[in-house]
Enzyme design. Structure first.
Site, mmCIF file in Angstrom:
data_model
loop_
_atom_site.group_PDB
_atom_site.id
_atom_site.type_symbol
_atom_site.label_atom_id
_atom_site.label_comp_id
_atom_site.label_asym_id
_atom_site.label_seq_id
_atom_site.Cartn_x
_atom_site.Cartn_y
_atom_site.Cartn_z
ATOM 1 N N HIS A 55 36.168 27.053 41.537
ATOM 2 C CA HIS A 55 37.313 26.901 40.803
ATOM 3 C C HIS A 55 37.938 28.128 39.783
ATOM 4 C CE1 HIS A 55 39.916 24.818 37.756
ATOM 5 N NE2 HIS A 55 39.385 25.937 37.138
ATOM 6 N N GLU A 56 36.622 28.909 39.077
ATOM 7 C CA GLU A 56 37.045 29.664 38.277
ATOM 8 C C GLU A 56 36.450 31.148 38.641
ATOM 9 O OE1 GLU A 56 36.452 29.125 35.039
ATOM 10 O OE2 GLU A 56 35.920 26.812 35.424
ATOM 11 N N HIS A 110 40.250 31.742 38.533
ATOM 12 C CA HIS A 110 41.173 31.756 37.070
ATOM 13 C C HIS A 110 41.184 33.396 37.000
ATOM 14 C CE1 HIS A 110 41.515 28.559 35.243
ATOM 15 N NE2 HIS A 110 40.825 27.764 35.296
ATOM 16 N N HIS A 152 45.385 26.242 35.124
ATOM 17 C CA HIS A 152 45.298 24.942 35.629
ATOM 18 C C HIS A 152 46.614 24.687 36.185
ATOM 19 C CE1 HIS A 152 41.551 24.914 33.611
ATOM 20 N NE2 HIS A 152 41.516 25.011 34.419
#
Lengths: 111, 192
Positions: free
Chosen positions: B128-129, B132, B138
């Protein structure tokens, strides 16, 4: 029958110290006043659903909070009710990434 | 999928090459480095499969593009961690490269080995990170990797169409990637 190994006893409390008691806001609606609701407003501010400048949040479910709840439900793919229903409270209490959902505050440039 | 304000990306000649490194003084002691390296290598590989970006681990933390570390509480970036659960991690948008995980969590690689009800899957959060770090914000698609929340003892590491379309709009597609493979995978997991 599986016998539990004593070394696997669960000792960690899964509740987050900050958000675990948000269940008390379940079904709170416009105009209601629940002690600690300002913490919920801080949560919404933290993740980009309430404006940053506000610092003295009240414990009242006001227009601004309703708008934040609606926006949160929309952004998180929840049924949009504008209310603190069980789906919404449960999602709010879930562990999550610290990056804001709307303002994307972690966006500094490279030093 | 959504992007950070201004839609930042790693603005380098294609194919983009990015290095990553672990902070020597900010790690956790109950996961050994070879396991840690393997987890992050797999996480970076998932993104590299779909976009023309290559990731290499570097020994030089300070010069690496992506700098990974585990921190507790206020760690100097204005985004303090909050202890067990709550906020799990955060990462900065391109081309900052900071990638921070909350050292207070019970990080797990294999839930069979870690019995805590509060255990958090390291690979899911890492994947997930990295989204980013690459420029994705998101999404509202619950099944996607870039959805903001993750329950304890849950693994979510496979990129979904939403994740892939988002990141490919920033970097283009890896010429070896076929959308059909992703569709097959999603269909089989939905039917399973």
């Amino acid at each position: 029958r599986i016998v539990t190994d004593p070394s696997t006893v669960i000792t960690v409390d899964t509740r987050n110290s900050t958000w675990h008691d948000f269940t008390r806001f379940l079904d709170a609606g416009m105009g209601s006043q629940v002690r600690g609701m300002s913490e919920l407003k801080q949560y919404f501010q933290r993740f980009g659903y309430l404006p940053i400048p506000e610092t003295n949040f009240t414990d009242t479910f006001d227009d601004q909070l309703e708008s934040a709840v609606t926006m949160y439900q929309t952004k998180l793919g929840l049924p949009v009710t504008g209310k603190l229903d069980s789906d919404t409270i449960s999602t709010i209490m879930s562990p999550r990434c610290g990056v804001s959902d709307t303002n994307h505050t972690l966006k500094t440039t490279k030093h | 999928f959504t992007y950070f304000n201004g839609k930042p990306r790693w603005n380098r000649p294609s194919p983009v090459t990015l290095t990553y490194a672990f902070s020597p003084g900010n790690l956790i002691d109950y996961i050994n480095m070879s396991e840690m390296r393997a987890v992050f290598k797999r996480s970076f590989s998932r993104w590299a499969l779909v976009i023309p970006v290559t990731f290499y681990e570097s020994e030089d933390y300070y010069s690496a593009d992506i700098r990974i570390g585990f921190y507790r509480g206020d760690h100097g970036d204005g985004e303090p961690f909050d202890g067990v659960l709550g906020v799990l991690a955060h990462a900065f948008s391109p081309e900052n490269g900071r990638f921070h995980l909350d050292a207070a969590e019970t990080w797990a690689i294999d839930f069979n080995q870690v019995k805590s009800k509060a255990a958090v899957d390291l690979e899911s959060v890492a994947t997930h990170e990295i989204g980013h770090v690459l420029g994705l914000a998101h999404t509202s698609v619950k099944e996607a990797v870039m959805y903001p929340s993750l329950s304890p003892r849950t693994k979510k590491v496979d990129l979904k169409i939403d994740d892939v379309e988002g990141v490919q709009a920033l970097y283009g597609s890896n010429p070896n990637f076929k959308f059909s493979s992703l569709l097959e995978s999603e269909n089989s997991s939905n039917n399973g």
